[in-house]
Design a protein around this motif. Structure first.
Motif, PDB file in Angstrom:
ATOM      1  N   LYS A   1      12.346  16.516 -10.497  1.00  0.00           N
ATOM      2  CA  LYS A   1      12.159  17.676  -9.622  1.00  0.00           C
ATOM      3  C   LYS A   1      11.875  17.224  -8.190  1.00  0.00           C
ATOM      4  N   ALA A   2      11.025  16.218  -8.043  1.00  0.00           N
ATOM      5  CA  ALA A   2      10.708  15.708  -6.711  1.00  0.00           C
ATOM      6  C   ALA A   2      11.946  15.111  -6.056  1.00  0.00           C
ATOM      7  N   LEU A   3      12.746  14.404  -6.833  1.00  0.00           N
ATOM      8  CA  LEU A   3      13.984  13.821  -6.308  1.00  0.00           C
ATOM      9  C   LEU A   3      14.938  14.921  -5.860  1.00  0.00           C
ATOM     10  N   GLY A   4      15.059  15.972  -6.677  1.00  0.00           N
ATOM     11  CA  GLY A   4      15.914  17.095  -6.302  1.00  0.00           C
ATOM     12  C   GLY A   4      15.464  17.748  -5.010  1.00  0.00           C
ATOM     13  N   ALA A   5      14.149  17.935  -4.863  1.00  0.00           N
ATOM     14  CA  ALA A   5      13.611  18.528  -3.632  1.00  0.00           C
ATOM     15  C   ALA A   5      13.893  17.630  -2.433  1.00  0.00           C
ATOM     16  N   LEU A   6      13.727  16.310  -2.624  1.00  0.00           N
ATOM     17  CA  LEU A   6      14.007  15.358  -1.550  1.00  0.00           C
ATOM     18  C   LEU A   6      15.466  15.437  -1.126  1.00  0.00           C
ATOM     19  N   LEU A   7      16.368  15.462  -2.097  1.00  0.00           N
ATOM     20  CA  LEU A   7      17.794  15.495  -1.777  1.00  0.00           C
ATOM     21  C   LEU A   7      18.186  16.810  -1.117  1.00  0.00           C
ATOM     22  N   ASP A   8      17.592  17.923  -1.567  1.00  0.00           N
ATOM     23  CA  ASP A   8      17.872  19.215  -0.927  1.00  0.00           C
ATOM     24  C   ASP A   8      17.425  19.202   0.532  1.00  0.00           C
ATOM     25  N   ALA A   9      16.207  18.724   0.764  1.00  0.00           N
ATOM     26  CA  ALA A   9      15.685  18.666   2.131  1.00  0.00           C
ATOM     27  C   ALA A   9      16.505  17.712   2.993  1.00  0.00           C
TER      28      ALA A   9
ATOM     29  N   VAL B   1      20.438  13.972   6.369  1.00  0.00           N
ATOM     30  CA  VAL B   1      20.078  12.602   6.006  1.00  0.00           C
ATOM     31  C   VAL B   1      20.801  12.227   4.711  1.00  0.00           C
ATOM     32  N   THR B   2      21.349  11.025   4.683  1.00  0.00           N
ATOM     33  CA  THR B   2      21.987  10.530   3.465  1.00  0.00           C
ATOM     34  C   THR B   2      21.194   9.356   2.905  1.00  0.00           C
ATOM     35  N   TRP B   3      21.326   9.151   1.614  1.00  0.00           N
ATOM     36  CA  TRP B   3      20.601   8.093   0.905  1.00  0.00           C
ATOM     37  C   TRP B   3      21.595   7.216   0.152  1.00  0.00           C
ATOM     38  N   THR B   4      21.293   5.951   0.063  1.00  0.00           N
ATOM     39  CA  THR B   4      22.064   5.061  -0.811  1.00  0.00           C
ATOM     40  C   THR B   4      21.374   5.059  -2.175  1.00  0.00           C
ATOM     41  N   ALA B   5      22.076   4.583  -3.162  1.00  0.00           N
ATOM     42  CA  ALA B   5      21.495   4.493  -4.504  1.00  0.00           C
ATOM     43  C   ALA B   5      20.275   3.573  -4.495  1.00  0.00           C
ATOM     44  N   ARG B   6      20.366   2.476  -3.776  1.00  0.00           N
ATOM     45  CA  ARG B   6      19.227   1.537  -3.701  1.00  0.00           C
ATOM     46  C   ARG B   6      17.999   2.196  -3.065  1.00  0.00           C
ATOM     47  N   GLU B   7      18.240   2.964  -1.981  1.00  0.00           N
ATOM     48  CA  GLU B   7      17.128   3.655  -1.320  1.00  0.00           C
ATOM     49  C   GLU B   7      16.480   4.681  -2.261  1.00  0.00           C
ATOM     50  N   LEU B   8      17.297   5.377  -3.035  1.00  0.00           N
ATOM     51  CA  LEU B   8      16.745   6.344  -3.983  1.00  0.00           C
ATOM     52  C   LEU B   8      15.939   5.652  -5.082  1.00  0.00           C
TER      53      LEU B   8
END
Length: 119
Positions: free
Chosen positions: A93-101, A107-114
């Motif tokens: 849930k926290a990851l989903g909220a982070l990605l939505d925000a 802002v984009t994220w790499t798999a390593r950063e996630l």
């Protein structure tokens, strides 16, 4: 002539089927097994139930065998083998909220950063 498979549910069992089907925590397969038992209890045949539930008649017969052999608890999925997941529902849930925000702010994220963020 093939044996006709039937299930006779008591009024308490019918109420239990309805209660369980109303729950949101059922897996897809457990819900399908409960539906098979419910429909057979209403007098439908195995082929009719298989058609309505969109599964193989073998799946319907298996659900009945499980139910008659062990009741409602036998309809649950068996535990899956392997190591349990390390990520909790709260993490997801926290990851989903982070990605939505992040998506809203561009802002984009790499798999390593996630992965680093999750740790």
């Amino acid at each position: 002539m093939p044996k006709i498979l039937t299930v006779e549910l008591t009024s308490e069992q019918q109420a239990e089927v309805r209660r369980r089907l109303a729950g949101r925590d059922l897996s897809r397969n457990e819900r399908r097994r409960l539906e098979c038992v419910r429909l057979l209890g209403r007098g439908l045949t195995v082929p009719q139930v298989a058609d309505l539930v969109e599964c193989n008649p073998v799946t319907v017969r298996d659900a009945v065998r499980r139910f008659t052999g062990g009741g409602f608890d036998a309809l649950a999925d068996a535990p899956r083998p392997g190591r349990p997941a390390l990520i909790t529902d709260e993490d997801l849930k926290a990851l989903g909220a982070l990605l939505d925000a992040s998506a809203e702010s561009g802002v984009t994220w790499t798999a390593r950063e996630l992965c680093d963020w999750l740790e």
